[in-house]
Motif scaffolding. Structure first.
Motif, PDB file in Angstrom:
ATOM      1  N   ALA A  32       0.878  -1.171   0.000  1.00 53.09           N
ATOM      2  CA  ALA A  32       0.000   0.000   0.000  1.00 53.09           C
ATOM      3  C   ALA A  32       0.910   1.212   0.000  1.00 53.09           C
ATOM      4  CB  ALA A  32      -0.910   0.002   1.230  1.00 53.09           C
ATOM      5  N   ARG A  33       0.783   2.056  -1.021  1.00 47.96           N
ATOM      6  CA  ARG A  33       1.745   3.156  -1.119  1.00 47.96           C
ATOM      7  C   ARG A  33       1.089   4.439  -1.619  1.00 47.96           C
ATOM      8  NH1 ARG A  33       3.757  -0.220  -5.531  1.00 47.96           N
ATOM      9  NH2 ARG A  33       3.242   0.687  -7.569  1.00 47.96           N
ATOM     10  N   ILE A  34       1.756   5.548  -1.271  1.00 47.52           N
ATOM     11  CA  ILE A  34       1.388   6.862  -1.800  1.00 47.52           C
ATOM     12  C   ILE A  34       2.304   7.136  -2.979  1.00 47.52           C
ATOM     13  CG2 ILE A  34       1.287   9.330  -1.313  1.00 47.52           C
ATOM     14  CD1 ILE A  34       0.795   8.590   1.628  1.00 47.52           C
ATOM     15  N   PHE A  92      -8.407   0.533   4.425  1.00 51.38           N
ATOM     16  CA  PHE A  92      -7.217   1.225   4.909  1.00 51.38           C
ATOM     17  C   PHE A  92      -7.569   2.674   5.225  1.00 51.38           C
ATOM     18  CE2 PHE A  92      -5.396  -2.290   2.627  1.00 51.38           C
ATOM     19  CZ  PHE A  92      -4.265  -2.641   3.364  1.00 51.38           C
ATOM     20  N   ARG A  93      -7.005   3.166   6.328  1.00 55.95           N
ATOM     21  CA  ARG A  93      -7.186   4.572   6.669  1.00 55.95           C
ATOM     22  C   ARG A  93      -6.089   5.397   6.008  1.00 55.95           C
ATOM     23  NH1 ARG A  93      -7.615   6.848  12.199  1.00 55.95           N
ATOM     24  NH2 ARG A  93      -5.620   5.784  12.490  1.00 55.95           N
ATOM     25  N   LEU A 104       5.166  28.879   6.751  1.00 55.53           N
ATOM     26  CA  LEU A 104       5.376  27.564   6.155  1.00 55.53           C
ATOM     27  C   LEU A 104       4.661  26.512   6.993  1.00 55.53           C
ATOM     28  CD1 LEU A 104       9.176  27.768   5.286  1.00 55.53           C
ATOM     29  CD2 LEU A 104       7.290  27.807   3.670  1.00 55.53           C
ATOM     30  N   LYS A 105       3.831  25.697   6.357  1.00 53.48           N
ATOM     31  CA  LYS A 105       3.063  24.668   7.061  1.00 53.48           C
ATOM     32  C   LYS A 105       3.497  23.286   6.570  1.00 53.48           C
ATOM     33  CE  LYS A 105       0.681  27.663   9.354  1.00 53.48           C
ATOM     34  NZ  LYS A 105      -0.770  27.743   9.279  1.00 53.48           N
ATOM     35  N   HIS A 106       3.795  22.396   7.538  1.00 54.82           N
ATOM     36  CA  HIS A 106       4.241  21.041   7.233  1.00 54.82           C
ATOM     37  C   HIS A 106       3.069  20.072   7.386  1.00 54.82           C
ATOM     38  CE1 HIS A 106       8.690  21.787   7.275  1.00 54.82           C
ATOM     39  NE2 HIS A 106       8.267  22.877   7.896  1.00 54.82           N
ATOM     40  N   PHE A 107       2.829  19.304   6.344  1.00 54.68           N
ATOM     41  CA  PHE A 107       1.781  18.294   6.355  1.00 54.68           C
ATOM     42  C   PHE A 107       2.386  16.946   5.986  1.00 54.68           C
ATOM     43  CE2 PHE A 107      -0.428  22.258   5.624  1.00 54.68           C
ATOM     44  CZ  PHE A 107      -1.599  22.142   6.356  1.00 54.68           C
ATOM     45  N   SER A 108       1.729  15.888   6.415  1.00 56.16           N
ATOM     46  CA  SER A 108       2.116  14.543   5.998  1.00 56.16           C
ATOM     47  C   SER A 108       0.858  13.724   5.752  1.00 56.16           C
ATOM     48  CB  SER A 108       2.994  13.861   7.058  1.00 56.16           C
ATOM     49  OG  SER A 108       2.298  13.720   8.280  1.00 56.16           O
ATOM     50  N   VAL A 109       0.977  12.755   4.852  1.00 59.73           N
ATOM     51  CA  VAL A 109      -0.128  11.856   4.523  1.00 59.73           C
ATOM     52  C   VAL A 109       0.367  10.439   4.747  1.00 59.73           C
ATOM     53  CG1 VAL A 109      -1.795  11.175   2.779  1.00 59.73           C
ATOM     54  CG2 VAL A 109      -0.895  13.501   2.776  1.00 59.73           C
ATOM     55  N   GLN A 110      -0.458   9.618   5.414  1.00 59.29           N
ATOM     56  CA  GLN A 110      -0.008   8.269   5.748  1.00 59.29           C
ATOM     57  C   GLN A 110      -1.126   7.256   5.541  1.00 59.29           C
ATOM     58  OE1 GLN A 110       2.178   8.008   9.352  1.00 59.29           O
ATOM     59  NE2 GLN A 110       2.149   5.779   9.450  1.00 59.29           N
ATOM     60  N   ILE A 111      -0.738   6.102   4.962  1.00 58.77           N
ATOM     61  CA  ILE A 111      -1.654   4.964   4.818  1.00 58.77           C
ATOM     62  C   ILE A 111      -1.291   3.931   5.889  1.00 58.77           C
ATOM     63  CG2 ILE A 111      -2.501   3.147   3.291  1.00 58.77           C
ATOM     64  CD1 ILE A 111      -1.628   4.727   0.942  1.00 58.77           C
ATOM     65  N   GLU A 112      -2.297   3.280   6.410  1.00 60.01           N
ATOM     66  CA  GLU A 112      -2.043   2.202   7.357  1.00 60.01           C
ATOM     67  C   GLU A 112      -1.146   1.132   6.728  1.00 60.01           C
ATOM     68  OE1 GLU A 112      -5.503   1.130  10.316  1.00 60.01           O
ATOM     69  OE2 GLU A 112      -6.313   1.433   8.309  1.00 60.01           O
ATOM     70  N   TYR A 113      -0.314   0.511   7.547  1.00 56.20           N
ATOM     71  CA  TYR A 113       0.530  -0.578   7.073  1.00 56.20           C
ATOM     72  C   TYR A 113      -0.317  -1.832   6.869  1.00 56.20           C
ATOM     73  CZ  TYR A 113       4.327   2.379   8.770  1.00 56.20           C
ATOM     74  OH  TYR A 113       5.181   3.424   8.985  1.00 56.20           O
ATOM     75  N   ALA A 114       0.021  -2.546   5.797  1.00 56.59           N
ATOM     76  CA  ALA A 114      -0.655  -3.810   5.526  1.00 56.59           C
ATOM     77  C   ALA A 114       0.130  -4.952   6.160  1.00 56.59           C
ATOM     78  CB  ALA A 114      -0.783  -4.042   4.024  1.00 56.59           C
ATOM     79  N   GLU A 115      -0.570  -6.014   6.475  1.00 59.27           N
ATOM     80  CA  GLU A 115       0.093  -7.190   7.039  1.00 59.27           C
ATOM     81  C   GLU A 115       1.041  -7.794   6.001  1.00 59.27           C
ATOM     82  OE1 GLU A 115      -1.128 -11.448   9.153  1.00 59.27           O
ATOM     83  OE2 GLU A 115      -2.668 -10.042   8.461  1.00 59.27           O
ATOM     84  N   LYS A 116       2.245  -8.127   6.431  1.00 57.48           N
ATOM     85  CA  LYS A 116       3.280  -8.726   5.579  1.00 57.48           C
ATOM     86  C   LYS A 116       3.746  -7.767   4.474  1.00 57.48           C
ATOM     87  CE  LYS A 116       1.671 -13.462   6.300  1.00 57.48           C
ATOM     88  NZ  LYS A 116       1.207 -14.719   5.640  1.00 57.48           N
ATOM     89  N   GLU A 117       3.572  -6.484   4.668  1.00 58.49           N
ATOM     90  CA  GLU A 117       4.035  -5.505   3.677  1.00 58.49           C
ATOM     91  C   GLU A 117       5.551  -5.363   3.788  1.00 58.49           C
ATOM     92  OE1 GLU A 117       2.894  -0.977   2.139  1.00 58.49           O
ATOM     93  OE2 GLU A 117       2.019  -1.796   3.977  1.00 58.49           O
ATOM     94  N   ARG A 118       6.255  -5.569   2.663  1.00 57.94           N
ATOM     95  CA  ARG A 118       7.718  -5.572   2.682  1.00 57.94           C
ATOM     96  C   ARG A 118       8.307  -4.163   2.680  1.00 57.94           C
ATOM     97  NH1 ARG A 118       9.261  -9.477  -2.201  1.00 57.94           N
ATOM     98  NH2 ARG A 118      11.302  -8.596  -1.721  1.00 57.94           N
TER      99      ARG A 118
END
Length: 683
Positions: free
Chosen positions: A187-189, A220-221, A258-272
């Protein structure tokens, strides 16, 4: 040559045959001394003529085998990275041992850039195969390149597709495919699209491109954070095992800075690979909305097209006046758009004069009502000399060298098909400070006449649109795309560049609020004297501070009529700066903030792309190999009958004066003659 012989003979005769002091010598002694003197004089006189010898030198050049090792981080982003390192080490050693005696081996590592080295460290943030090929062609021009061996994973994220450069390659390329080509759970951005500038109190859109592999029907969130605080989230459930989706968020810009943002996906099981589950971006929030004033000689559909575009954005406050009296408080505006002004009935001289006093940016739209003689007399950087006739239809052709702001591929493509504008049939002269965005295409013939230009004249941004009928572009865009996205982009980019006034004083610093860690931090500066004339006679000093309070001192370099500073690559983090310059007896200062963000392009995609390597090898006459086939690769290179030493002859010219042994011969002859004269009693 005959003159030297005659002269030498005369000297010998006078010295030994006509000299009465030599009567005690026998004939053989005279002959010996005469011979020694003749030869020594002849050699000295002959060498004074600077004679030279021509000969051909045979030069044999062994074929060059160039090895290139992918130095990007994607090479070791897989769990078995140690295996890949060992494979590369073993391959390098085997090629060196078995080909080093018969061929000249040259090794490169490539990633963000290409450099000579045989030991990659896999720290580069990008993969650029096209620069590798260009470097090889430039560094080994006219050399006997036998073959190029490229070992990599085939992933490229900078430069051109190497397959498209096959025509530039006149040597076989043997490729070794490294990395893992299997599709794994991931699962990736993939990308974040956001305008780097927003305005305080407004909302701004963010588009996040996500990809899910082998994760069907698993929710996934996707969460957005500002610093460490959660802002919003969405739940994504892939409907298949190869699922790509774009999610849009609308975020609050908040207070300026300047504003810092981040975007994150939940980790998947067995994700390498979990490095690609998170990505960051930074925006620069400006303080206020920008006020745009549109003045026109009467109503015109072009005004409506521009106003409708700007009204769609909450960052602009647009005022339109189609008749006098025009506003007197021009200093309240960020940009003035003059539609077909000056005209025969409205001079606009007062407006332009006030704009110059307040250094207000201007955008001129030239149409059939524009009074060209007066526009030329106002000296705004463009002179239009009418020819026979009045107007002509012109289409737009983009200038690929335009660098002030960028246009999307969609806009670049549709702009070629936009309906023609009506432009003056004239000759155009523009100030060198202007850059051309679009040229005029007349009857399908591309010309050097400008259609849209922008520039900075005496510290004031100025733009020209040499034609009317922009409303047709907007209608055409909607007719074919069912929206006006590309037209809106063009107007927004043009207005945003012109309206954004970095500074109001004599000292201007231009910089980006956000730099990638792979980019060099570049500053440009402009200095104006009290008469607002650009000068480059003063020294600009700048202090850059990082988050730890460390200071870095720099001095700007003069570049043409501006100042330039390349601070190089800086580590990730937030920075502030303080720059100052002395103009006369007064000191001017400029401060600002910028940030350097990490680049995770190499961690986004870890699946190897061996198809690129396979095609590159096939098109160049080489072959593709897997890591365990190094012996076969070496055998194929050895058996390639085209890889032969090159033999050529070089004409060598050597002056006899450079032959030291000739001087030794002359010295010996004179010494022997002197010794015999003394020995035989001749003084």
């Amino acid at each position: 040559m005959p003159l030297i012989i005659v002269t030498a003979a005369i000297i010998v005769i006078v010295l030994y045959y006509k000299n009465t002091n030599n009567k005690e010598l026998t004939k053989n002694q005279i002959r010996i001394l005469s011979a020694l003197r003749f030869i020594s004089f002849f050699l000295v006189a002959f060498l004074l003529l600077s004679p030279f010898i021509k000969n051909l030198k045979k030069i044999v050049q062994n074929p060059i085998i160039i090895t290139a090792w992918d130095n990007s981080a994607s090479m070791i982003s897989v769990p078995d990275s140690s295996r890949i390192k060992n494979e590369i080490d073993n391959t390098r050693q085997q090629i060196s041992d078995e080909l080093g005696n018969s061929y000249s081996i040259v090794s490169y590592a490539f990633g963000e850039n290409t450099r000579l080295t045989s030991e990659p460290n896999f720290e580069d943030k990008n993969s650029n195969y096209s620069e590798l090929i260009s470097t090889i062609n430039n560094n080994h021009f006219n050399e006997n390149i036998g073959a190029v061996v490229i070992a990599g994973d085939g992933i490229y994220n900078q430069g051109k597709n190497p397959v498209n450069l096959a025509d530039e390659i006149n040597y076989p390329v043997y490729t070794i495919g490294l990395g893992d080509t299997l599709e794994t759970t991931d699962a990736r951005i993939e990308n974040i699209r956001v305008n780097r500038t927003a305005f305080s109190g407004n909302r701004f859109p963010v588009e996040v491109e996500t990809y899910f592999s082998k994760l069907r029907n698993i929710p996934f969130r996707l969460t957005v954070y500002e610093d460490e605080t959660e802002v919003t989230e969405k739940v994504i459930t892939p409907v298949n095992d190869d699922y790509f989706v774009t999610q849009e968020f609308v975020l609050e810009a908040g207070s300026p800075g300047l504003k810092h943002f981040s975007v994150q996906i939940e980790y998947a099981e067995k994700e390498r690979n979990t490095d690609n589950n998170k990505s960051e971006f930074v925006i620069n929030v400006l303080e206020n909305k920008q006020k745009i004033l549109i003045l026109s000689d009467g109503p015109h559909p072009d005004i409506g097209a521009i106003k409708n575009t700007l009204d769609l954005q909450q960052t602009y406050e647009v005022s339109v006046f189609t008749d006098e009296p025009y506003p007197s408080n021009l200093e309240d505006f960020n940009l003035i758009i003059l539609n077909q002004l000056p005209s025969a009935s409205k001079s606009a001289a007062t407006i332009i004069s006030k704009a110059e006093e307040n250094r207000l940016p201007l955008l001129f739209i030239v149409g059939n009502k524009t009074f060209l003689p007066q526009l030329n007399a106002l000296d705004q950087g463009a002179k239009i000399t009418p020819l026979a006739g009045s107007e002509e239809e012109v289409q737009a052709t983009i200038n690929p060298g335009y660098r002030i702001f960028t246009l999307s591929e969609e806009l670049t493509e549709i702009a070629r098909r936009f309906p023609p504008l009506l432009a003056p049939f004239a000759d155009y002269e523009t100030n060198p400070e202007f850059s051309t965005l679009f040229y005029q295409k007349i009857k399908n013939i591309e010309t050097a006449k400008p259609l849209i230009i922008t520039g900075n004249i005496n510290g004031r941004k100025t733009g020209f649109i040499f034609g009317e009928g922009l409303w047709r572009w907007r209608l055409y865009n909607y007719y074919f795309e069912q929206n006006q996205a590309q037209f809106n982009e063009l107007i927004s980019q043009l207005v945003q560049y012109l309206a954004l006034r970095e500074n109001e004083d004599n000292f201007i610093i231009n910089f980006q609020p956000v730099y990638a860690e792979t980019e060099e931090v570049i500053f440009r500066a402009e200095v104006y004297n009290e008469s607002y004339e650009k000068i480059t006679t003063e020294e600009i000093k700048i202090k850059i501070l990082n988050e730890a309070g460390e200071e870095f001192d720099f001095t700007f370099d003069e570049q043409n009529d501006n100042y330039f500073l390349n601070a190089g690559h800086l580590p990730e983090g937030d920075y502030s700066f303080n720059a100052e310059v002395n103009i006369g007896k007064e000191t001017f200062t400029e401060t600002g903030n910028f940030t350097v963000v990490t680049v995770n392009i190499e961690n986004t995609l870890s699946k190897a792309n061996h198809q690129v390597l396979y095609q590159l090898a096939g098109l160049s006459g080489g072959k593709f190999y897997h890591p365990g086939q190094t012996s076969q690769l070496i055998s194929d290179i050895k058996n390639n009958q085209e890889l032969k030493p090159s033999v050529y002859f070089q004409e060598m010219i050597n002056e006899l004066l450079n032959l030291r042994w000739l001087f030794a011969v002359v010295l010996i002859l004179l010494s022997v003659e002197w010794f015999l004269r003394k020995y035989w009693g001749i003084y």
